[in-house]
Design a protein around this motif. Sequence first.
Motif, PDB file in Angstrom:
ATOM      1  N   VAL A  22      -6.195   4.056  -2.001  1.00  0.00           N
ATOM      2  CA  VAL A  22      -4.735   3.997  -2.063  1.00  0.00           C
ATOM      3  C   VAL A  22      -4.315   4.298  -3.492  1.00  0.00           C
ATOM      4  O   VAL A  22      -5.070   4.102  -4.431  1.00  0.00           O
ATOM      5  CB  VAL A  22      -4.163   2.642  -1.587  1.00  0.00           C
ATOM      6  CG1 VAL A  22      -4.464   2.420  -0.120  1.00  0.00           C
ATOM      7  CG2 VAL A  22      -4.663   1.493  -2.439  1.00  0.00           C
ATOM      8  N   GLY A  23      -3.102   4.791  -3.625  1.00  0.00           N
ATOM      9  CA  GLY A  23      -2.674   5.291  -4.932  1.00  0.00           C
ATOM     10  C   GLY A  23      -3.382   6.603  -5.198  1.00  0.00           C
ATOM     11  O   GLY A  23      -3.801   6.911  -6.306  1.00  0.00           O
ATOM     12  N   ALA A  24      -3.536   7.407  -4.129  1.00  0.00           N
ATOM     13  CA  ALA A  24      -4.411   8.570  -4.144  1.00  0.00           C
ATOM     14  C   ALA A  24      -3.741   9.877  -4.555  1.00  0.00           C
ATOM     15  O   ALA A  24      -4.419  10.867  -4.787  1.00  0.00           O
ATOM     16  CB  ALA A  24      -5.039   8.753  -2.759  1.00  0.00           C
ATOM     17  N   ALA A  25      -2.431   9.913  -4.640  1.00  0.00           N
ATOM     18  CA  ALA A  25      -1.742  11.191  -4.823  1.00  0.00           C
ATOM     19  C   ALA A  25      -1.775  11.712  -6.256  1.00  0.00           C
ATOM     20  O   ALA A  25      -1.691  12.920  -6.469  1.00  0.00           O
ATOM     21  CB  ALA A  25      -0.296  11.087  -4.354  1.00  0.00           C
ATOM     22  N   THR A  26      -1.888  10.828  -7.232  1.00  0.00           N
ATOM     23  CA  THR A  26      -1.826  11.262  -8.629  1.00  0.00           C
ATOM     24  C   THR A  26      -2.835  10.488  -9.474  1.00  0.00           C
ATOM     25  O   THR A  26      -3.411   9.495  -9.036  1.00  0.00           O
ATOM     26  CB  THR A  26      -0.411  11.030  -9.225  1.00  0.00           C
ATOM     27  OG1 THR A  26      -0.106   9.630  -9.156  1.00  0.00           O
ATOM     28  CG2 THR A  26       0.653  11.820  -8.489  1.00  0.00           C
ATOM     29  N   GLY A  27      -3.023  10.949 -10.681  1.00  0.00           N
ATOM     30  CA  GLY A  27      -3.798  10.230 -11.689  1.00  0.00           C
ATOM     31  C   GLY A  27      -5.223   9.885 -11.301  1.00  0.00           C
ATOM     32  O   GLY A  27      -5.967  10.713 -10.768  1.00  0.00           O
ATOM     33  N   ALA A  44     -10.388   8.798   3.119  1.00  0.00           N
ATOM     34  CA  ALA A  44      -9.134   8.385   3.739  1.00  0.00           C
ATOM     35  C   ALA A  44      -8.201   8.011   2.601  1.00  0.00           C
ATOM     36  O   ALA A  44      -8.567   7.207   1.742  1.00  0.00           O
ATOM     37  CB  ALA A  44      -9.361   7.186   4.663  1.00  0.00           C
ATOM     38  N   ILE A  45      -7.029   8.629   2.579  1.00  0.00           N
ATOM     39  CA  ILE A  45      -6.152   8.426   1.433  1.00  0.00           C
ATOM     40  C   ILE A  45      -4.778   7.934   1.866  1.00  0.00           C
ATOM     41  O   ILE A  45      -4.300   8.247   2.951  1.00  0.00           O
ATOM     42  CB  ILE A  45      -6.012   9.707   0.591  1.00  0.00           C
ATOM     43  CG1 ILE A  45      -5.475  10.863   1.430  1.00  0.00           C
ATOM     44  CG2 ILE A  45      -7.341  10.082  -0.022  1.00  0.00           C
ATOM     45  CD1 ILE A  45      -5.286  12.153   0.655  1.00  0.00           C
ATOM     46  N   GLY A  46      -4.161   7.155   0.980  1.00  0.00           N
ATOM     47  CA  GLY A  46      -2.809   6.669   1.219  1.00  0.00           C
ATOM     48  C   GLY A  46      -2.041   6.609  -0.081  1.00  0.00           C
ATOM     49  O   GLY A  46      -2.619   6.341  -1.135  1.00  0.00           O
ATOM     50  N   ASP A  47      -0.766   6.890   0.004  1.00  0.00           N
ATOM     51  CA  ASP A  47       0.105   6.813  -1.164  1.00  0.00           C
ATOM     52  C   ASP A  47       1.533   6.803  -0.667  1.00  0.00           C
ATOM     53  O   ASP A  47       1.832   7.397   0.363  1.00  0.00           O
ATOM     54  CB  ASP A  47      -0.121   8.013  -2.085  1.00  0.00           C
ATOM     55  CG  ASP A  47       0.371   7.765  -3.493  1.00  0.00           C
ATOM     56  OD1 ASP A  47      -0.483   7.627  -4.390  1.00  0.00           O
ATOM     57  OD2 ASP A  47       1.595   7.712  -3.698  1.00  0.00           O
ATOM     58  N   TRP A  48       2.433   6.165  -1.368  1.00  0.00           N
ATOM     59  CA  TRP A  48       3.830   6.189  -0.931  1.00  0.00           C
ATOM     60  C   TRP A  48       4.542   7.443  -1.410  1.00  0.00           C
ATOM     61  O   TRP A  48       5.637   7.746  -0.985  1.00  0.00           O
ATOM     62  CB  TRP A  48       4.565   4.930  -1.300  1.00  0.00           C
ATOM     63  CG  TRP A  48       4.851   4.697  -2.749  1.00  0.00           C
ATOM     64  CD1 TRP A  48       4.475   5.462  -3.813  1.00  0.00           C
ATOM     65  CD2 TRP A  48       5.584   3.622  -3.294  1.00  0.00           C
ATOM     66  NE1 TRP A  48       4.922   4.916  -4.977  1.00  0.00           N
ATOM     67  CE2 TRP A  48       5.611   3.771  -4.688  1.00  0.00           C
ATOM     68  CE3 TRP A  48       6.225   2.523  -2.751  1.00  0.00           C
ATOM     69  CZ2 TRP A  48       6.253   2.885  -5.531  1.00  0.00           C
ATOM     70  CZ3 TRP A  48       6.853   1.647  -3.595  1.00  0.00           C
ATOM     71  CH2 TRP A  48       6.861   1.825  -4.964  1.00  0.00           C
ATOM     72  N   SER A  59      -2.817  15.927   5.805  1.00  0.00           N
ATOM     73  CA  SER A  59      -2.725  14.855   6.799  1.00  0.00           C
ATOM     74  C   SER A  59      -2.299  13.511   6.219  1.00  0.00           C
ATOM     75  O   SER A  59      -2.255  12.526   6.943  1.00  0.00           O
ATOM     76  CB  SER A  59      -4.079  14.683   7.493  1.00  0.00           C
ATOM     77  OG  SER A  59      -5.043  14.278   6.543  1.00  0.00           O
ATOM     78  N   LEU A  60      -1.968  13.462   4.942  1.00  0.00           N
ATOM     79  CA  LEU A  60      -1.574  12.200   4.323  1.00  0.00           C
ATOM     80  C   LEU A  60      -0.289  11.681   4.942  1.00  0.00           C
ATOM     81  O   LEU A  60       0.677  12.394   5.067  1.00  0.00           O
ATOM     82  CB  LEU A  60      -1.365  12.378   2.816  1.00  0.00           C
ATOM     83  CG  LEU A  60      -0.872  11.156   2.046  1.00  0.00           C
ATOM     84  CD1 LEU A  60      -1.919  10.066   2.045  1.00  0.00           C
ATOM     85  CD2 LEU A  60      -0.510  11.536   0.632  1.00  0.00           C
ATOM     86  N   LYS A  61      -0.323  10.433   5.339  1.00  0.00           N
ATOM     87  CA  LYS A  61       0.891   9.768   5.802  1.00  0.00           C
ATOM     88  C   LYS A  61       1.292   8.787   4.714  1.00  0.00           C
ATOM     89  O   LYS A  61       0.457   8.245   4.015  1.00  0.00           O
ATOM     90  CB  LYS A  61       0.630   9.027   7.107  1.00  0.00           C
ATOM     91  CG  LYS A  61       0.331   9.959   8.258  1.00  0.00           C
ATOM     92  CD  LYS A  61       0.117   9.203   9.523  1.00  0.00           C
ATOM     93  CE  LYS A  61      -0.180  10.177  10.650  1.00  0.00           C
ATOM     94  NZ  LYS A  61      -0.584   9.503  11.861  1.00  0.00           N
ATOM     95  N   GLU A  62       2.581   8.544   4.622  1.00  0.00           N
ATOM     96  CA  GLU A  62       3.077   7.603   3.625  1.00  0.00           C
ATOM     97  C   GLU A  62       2.428   6.250   3.848  1.00  0.00           C
ATOM     98  O   GLU A  62       2.322   5.764   4.962  1.00  0.00           O
ATOM     99  CB  GLU A  62       4.589   7.474   3.742  1.00  0.00           C
ATOM    100  CG  GLU A  62       5.176   6.565   2.716  1.00  0.00           C
ATOM    101  CD  GLU A  62       6.678   6.492   2.803  1.00  0.00           C
ATOM    102  OE1 GLU A  62       7.223   5.592   2.166  1.00  0.00           O
ATOM    103  OE2 GLU A  62       7.294   7.313   3.486  1.00  0.00           O
ATOM    104  N   CYS A  63       1.973   5.637   2.779  1.00  0.00           N
ATOM    105  CA  CYS A  63       1.387   4.306   2.856  1.00  0.00           C
ATOM    106  C   CYS A  63       1.976   3.470   1.734  1.00  0.00           C
ATOM    107  O   CYS A  63       1.682   3.692   0.566  1.00  0.00           O
ATOM    108  CB  CYS A  63      -0.132   4.365   2.732  1.00  0.00           C
ATOM    109  SG  CYS A  63      -0.903   2.729   2.774  1.00  0.00           S
ATOM    110  N   ALA A  92      -3.460   1.607  -6.163  1.00  0.00           N
ATOM    111  CA  ALA A  92      -1.997   1.706  -6.223  1.00  0.00           C
ATOM    112  C   ALA A  92      -1.423   0.627  -7.131  1.00  0.00           C
ATOM    113  O   ALA A  92      -1.873  -0.509  -7.128  1.00  0.00           O
ATOM    114  CB  ALA A  92      -1.406   1.581  -4.827  1.00  0.00           C
ATOM    115  N   GLY A  93      -0.454   0.998  -7.914  1.00  0.00           N
ATOM    116  CA  GLY A  93       0.221   0.038  -8.771  1.00  0.00           C
ATOM    117  C   GLY A  93       1.437   0.676  -9.404  1.00  0.00           C
ATOM    118  O   GLY A  93       1.517   1.891  -9.527  1.00  0.00           O
ATOM    119  N   ILE A  94       2.392  -0.152  -9.768  1.00  0.00           N
ATOM    120  CA  ILE A  94       3.600   0.356 -10.409  1.00  0.00           C
ATOM    121  C   ILE A  94       3.941  -0.507 -11.609  1.00  0.00           C
ATOM    122  O   ILE A  94       3.446  -1.622 -11.760  1.00  0.00           O
ATOM    123  CB  ILE A  94       4.800   0.404  -9.438  1.00  0.00           C
ATOM    124  CG1 ILE A  94       5.153  -0.989  -8.923  1.00  0.00           C
ATOM    125  CG2 ILE A  94       4.531   1.370  -8.303  1.00  0.00           C
ATOM    126  CD1 ILE A  94       6.437  -1.035  -8.135  1.00  0.00           C
TER     127      ILE A  94
END
Length: 155
Positions: A22-27, A44-48, A59-63, A92-94
Motif C-alpha cells: 500500500v502506498g504503491a503509486a509513488t516514491g 498486489a498494489i493499493g493507493d488512494w 488494474s489498480l483500484k483506489e485503496c 502508506a502515510g501522509i
Amino acid sequence: MTSYEFEDSELEVLQGKTVLIVGAATGIGRATVLLAHSHGANVAIGDWNEEEGQSLASSLKECDISTWNDVLSLFEAAWETFGQIDVVLANAGIHSEKRWLADAARVTEKLVCPDMNTIRVNLDGMIYMTNCVIHYFARRPQAKIQLVFTGSAAR
C-alpha cells in the motif's frame, strides 16, 4: 543518512512470492513495486491516488487504508488472485501541516473539529493492515512471511 547495499541476486527469493504494497503509486512504494515485479514477484498494489496508480498498473483500484473495507478488499483480492500473501509493505502515510491542538476558535469565533485525516491514515490504517496481515498470514502457519512498516520524514 543510512544506506544498505545488497546484490540483485539477493532479490531472487521474490520469484513467485506475493507482495502486497500500500502506498504503491509513488516514491518508496512505487520503487518497491517495480523492484519486486522485476524479480518475479506477484504484486498486489493499493493507493488512494488512483491517477498515479493507473500509470503503474492498469488494474489498480483506489485503496484508502483509513477505511476498513478498502483494506479488507485489497487483501481479499490478493488472496483470491494469487492464493497466498508472503510479504506486506505497509507504506502508506501522509503528513499535514495543520496543528491538531490549535485553538481554531481564535480565528473563526467557533471551535472547529481538528483534522483527523493524518491519524486515520497513519494510525488507523496501520491497525487495519496489521489486523488483515495476522488473519491472512495465519492461513499459512509454516510459511516464511514478512510485514514491513515504512515511515518517512518527507514534507
